[in-house]
Design a protein around this motif. Structure first.
Motif, PDB file in Angstrom:
ATOM      1  N   GLY A 101     -28.313 -28.948 -15.326  1.00 14.63           N
ATOM      2  CA  GLY A 101     -29.453 -29.580 -15.968  1.00 14.63           C
ATOM      3  C   GLY A 101     -29.073 -29.910 -17.399  1.00 14.63           C
ATOM      4  O   GLY A 101     -27.894 -29.951 -17.750  1.00 14.63           O
ATOM      5  N   SER A 102     -30.065 -30.100 -18.220  1.00 11.77           N
ATOM      6  CA  SER A 102     -29.804 -30.392 -19.632  1.00 11.77           C
ATOM      7  C   SER A 102     -29.207 -29.167 -20.322  1.00 11.77           C
ATOM      8  O   SER A 102     -29.245 -28.053 -19.784  1.00 11.77           O
ATOM      9  CB  SER A 102     -31.113 -30.776 -20.327  1.00 11.77           C
ATOM     10  N   THR A 103     -28.670 -29.368 -21.491  1.00 11.82           N
ATOM     11  CA  THR A 103     -28.132 -28.248 -22.270  1.00 11.82           C
ATOM     12  C   THR A 103     -29.211 -27.205 -22.505  1.00 11.82           C
ATOM     13  O   THR A 103     -28.967 -26.005 -22.351  1.00 11.82           O
ATOM     14  CB  THR A 103     -27.584 -28.751 -23.629  1.00 11.82           C
ATOM     15  N   THR A 104     -30.409 -27.656 -22.847  1.00 11.04           N
ATOM     16  CA  THR A 104     -31.516 -26.731 -23.076  1.00 11.04           C
ATOM     17  C   THR A 104     -31.830 -25.939 -21.818  1.00 11.04           C
ATOM     18  O   THR A 104     -32.005 -24.719 -21.862  1.00 11.04           O
ATOM     19  CB  THR A 104     -32.769 -27.501 -23.535  1.00 11.04           C
ATOM     20  N   ALA A 105     -31.886 -26.631 -20.677  1.00 10.92           N
ATOM     21  CA  ALA A 105     -32.222 -25.963 -19.423  1.00 10.92           C
ATOM     22  C   ALA A 105     -31.144 -24.966 -19.014  1.00 10.92           C
ATOM     23  O   ALA A 105     -31.460 -23.835 -18.620  1.00 10.92           O
ATOM     24  CB  ALA A 105     -32.434 -26.995 -18.314  1.00 10.92           C
ATOM     25  N   THR A 106     -29.884 -25.354 -19.103  1.00 15.96           N
ATOM     26  CA  THR A 106     -28.830 -24.422 -18.682  1.00 15.96           C
ATOM     27  C   THR A 106     -28.704 -23.247 -19.649  1.00 15.96           C
ATOM     28  O   THR A 106     -28.424 -22.132 -19.224  1.00 15.96           O
ATOM     29  CB  THR A 106     -27.466 -25.129 -18.490  1.00 15.96           C
ATOM     30  N   ASP A 107     -28.945 -23.481 -20.933  1.00 20.80           N
ATOM     31  CA  ASP A 107     -28.970 -22.358 -21.877  1.00 20.80           C
ATOM     32  C   ASP A 107     -30.045 -21.356 -21.490  1.00 20.80           C
ATOM     33  O   ASP A 107     -29.825 -20.146 -21.500  1.00 20.80           O
ATOM     34  CB  ASP A 107     -29.228 -22.844 -23.306  1.00 20.80           C
ATOM     35  N   GLU A 108     -31.214 -21.859 -21.136  1.00 19.20           N
ATOM     36  CA  GLU A 108     -32.318 -20.977 -20.744  1.00 19.20           C
ATOM     37  C   GLU A 108     -32.007 -20.269 -19.427  1.00 19.20           C
ATOM     38  O   GLU A 108     -32.326 -19.088 -19.253  1.00 19.20           O
ATOM     39  CB  GLU A 108     -33.630 -21.764 -20.634  1.00 19.20           C
ATOM     40  N   MET A 109     -31.374 -20.963 -18.492  1.00 20.65           N
ATOM     41  CA  MET A 109     -30.979 -20.325 -17.228  1.00 20.65           C
ATOM     42  C   MET A 109     -30.039 -19.155 -17.490  1.00 20.65           C
ATOM     43  O   MET A 109     -30.213 -18.063 -16.922  1.00 20.65           O
ATOM     44  CB  MET A 109     -30.295 -21.344 -16.307  1.00 20.65           C
ATOM     45  N   LEU A 110     -29.049 -19.362 -18.361  1.00 25.00           N
ATOM     46  CA  LEU A 110     -28.117 -18.275 -18.697  1.00 25.00           C
ATOM     47  C   LEU A 110     -28.849 -17.116 -19.369  1.00 25.00           C
ATOM     48  O   LEU A 110     -28.582 -15.951 -19.083  1.00 25.00           O
ATOM     49  CB  LEU A 110     -26.991 -18.788 -19.593  1.00 25.00           C
ATOM     50  N   ARG A 111     -29.770 -17.443 -20.248  1.00 24.49           N
ATOM     51  CA  ARG A 111     -30.538 -16.407 -20.940  1.00 24.49           C
ATOM     52  C   ARG A 111     -31.345 -15.573 -19.938  1.00 24.49           C
ATOM     53  O   ARG A 111     -31.342 -14.344 -19.972  1.00 24.49           O
ATOM     54  CB  ARG A 111     -31.464 -17.054 -21.968  1.00 24.49           C
ATOM     55  N   LEU A 112     -32.008 -16.248 -19.006  1.00 26.06           N
ATOM     56  CA  LEU A 112     -32.806 -15.536 -18.010  1.00 26.06           C
ATOM     57  C   LEU A 112     -31.930 -14.699 -17.077  1.00 26.06           C
ATOM     58  O   LEU A 112     -32.269 -13.558 -16.753  1.00 26.06           O
ATOM     59  CB  LEU A 112     -33.646 -16.519 -17.192  1.00 26.06           C
ATOM     60  N   LEU A 113     -30.822 -15.264 -16.628  1.00 23.36           N
ATOM     61  CA  LEU A 113     -29.912 -14.506 -15.762  1.00 23.36           C
ATOM     62  C   LEU A 113     -29.383 -13.265 -16.472  1.00 23.36           C
ATOM     63  O   LEU A 113     -29.131 -12.243 -15.849  1.00 23.36           O
ATOM     64  CB  LEU A 113     -28.741 -15.389 -15.310  1.00 23.36           C
ATOM     65  N   GLY A 114     -29.222 -13.358 -17.785  1.00 19.80           N
ATOM     66  CA  GLY A 114     -28.703 -12.230 -18.556  1.00 19.80           C
ATOM     67  C   GLY A 114     -29.721 -11.150 -18.873  1.00 19.80           C
ATOM     68  O   GLY A 114     -29.379 -10.117 -19.441  1.00 19.80           O
ATOM     69  N   HIS A 115     -30.980 -11.374 -18.491  1.00 22.39           N
ATOM     70  CA  HIS A 115     -32.032 -10.403 -18.781  1.00 22.39           C
ATOM     71  C   HIS A 115     -32.675  -9.840 -17.525  1.00 22.39           C
ATOM     72  O   HIS A 115     -33.869  -9.540 -17.522  1.00 22.39           O
ATOM     73  CB  HIS A 115     -33.111 -11.043 -19.670  1.00 22.39           C
ATOM     74  N   GLN A 116     -31.917  -9.700 -16.483  1.00 24.88           N
ATOM     75  CA  GLN A 116     -32.473  -9.201 -15.233  1.00 24.88           C
ATOM     76  C   GLN A 116     -32.816  -7.714 -15.342  1.00 24.88           C
ATOM     77  O   GLN A 116     -32.046  -6.932 -15.889  1.00 24.88           O
ATOM     78  CB  GLN A 116     -31.502  -9.424 -14.077  1.00 24.88           C
ATOM     79  N   TYR A 117     -33.949  -7.360 -14.794  1.00 24.49           N
ATOM     80  CA  TYR A 117     -34.376  -5.959 -14.796  1.00 24.49           C
ATOM     81  C   TYR A 117     -33.553  -5.141 -13.812  1.00 24.49           C
ATOM     82  O   TYR A 117     -33.129  -4.032 -14.102  1.00 24.49           O
ATOM     83  CB  TYR A 117     -35.866  -5.883 -14.449  1.00 24.49           C
TER      84      TYR A 117
END
Length: 144
Positions: A39-55
């Motif tokens: 996706g866009s740079t913004t979207a992929t940055d957010e995807m990485l951020r979310l993947l990195g914060h898994q409970y």
């Protein structure tokens, strides 16, 4: 017929449920996210951020030192366990997907055979990329 087509059929939903994808499909998706191509740079940055914060991080992420960034997505139903991760290890970044199916052991505990197997694979892969690492998961970590 590929699995994605079967999932959307009534028969496929009864067998697999919704939201099923293969280990290779997840690997390709994580690779696209990691490379900024999902996706866009913004979207992929957010995807990485979310993947990195898994409970839930007791599978692949739990077999890496706490200083290593891991972006992961796990899945579980009685009959199957899975974990998918991007691991930014000192020895190189890699993507690992591990799925189990037809699990005889359907307990929802840390000792579940499938979860033990996923952790074992994750540890072997981490050691492959980081052969000089002496880090081991601390005793009792599974209780936290």
């Amino acid at each position: 017929m590929c699995i994605r087509d079967r999932v959307w059929s009534e028969e496929g939903r009864r067998e697999w449920g919704l939201g099923v994808c293969t280990p290779d499909e997840m690997r390709r998706l994580l690779e696209k996210i990691y490379r900024g191509e999902a996706g866009s740079t913004t979207a992929t940055d957010e995807m990485l951020r979310l993947l990195g914060h898994q409970y839930f991080d007791g599978l692949i992420a739990g077999e890496t030192p706490p200083t290593v960034w891991v972006g992961s997505k796990s899945g579980a139903v009685n009959d199957s366990r899975s974990d998918n991760a991007i691991v930014a290890s000192p020895g190189g970044t890699y993507i690992l997907t591990v799925y189990t199916k037809h699990n005889a052991d359907q307990r929802w505990t840390h000792e579940n055979e499938a979860e033990v197997a996923i952790r074992r694979v994750a540890r072997m892969v981490y050691q492959h990329y980081n052969p000089k690492s002496t880090w081991v998961r601390p005793a009792g970590a599974e209780k936290l």
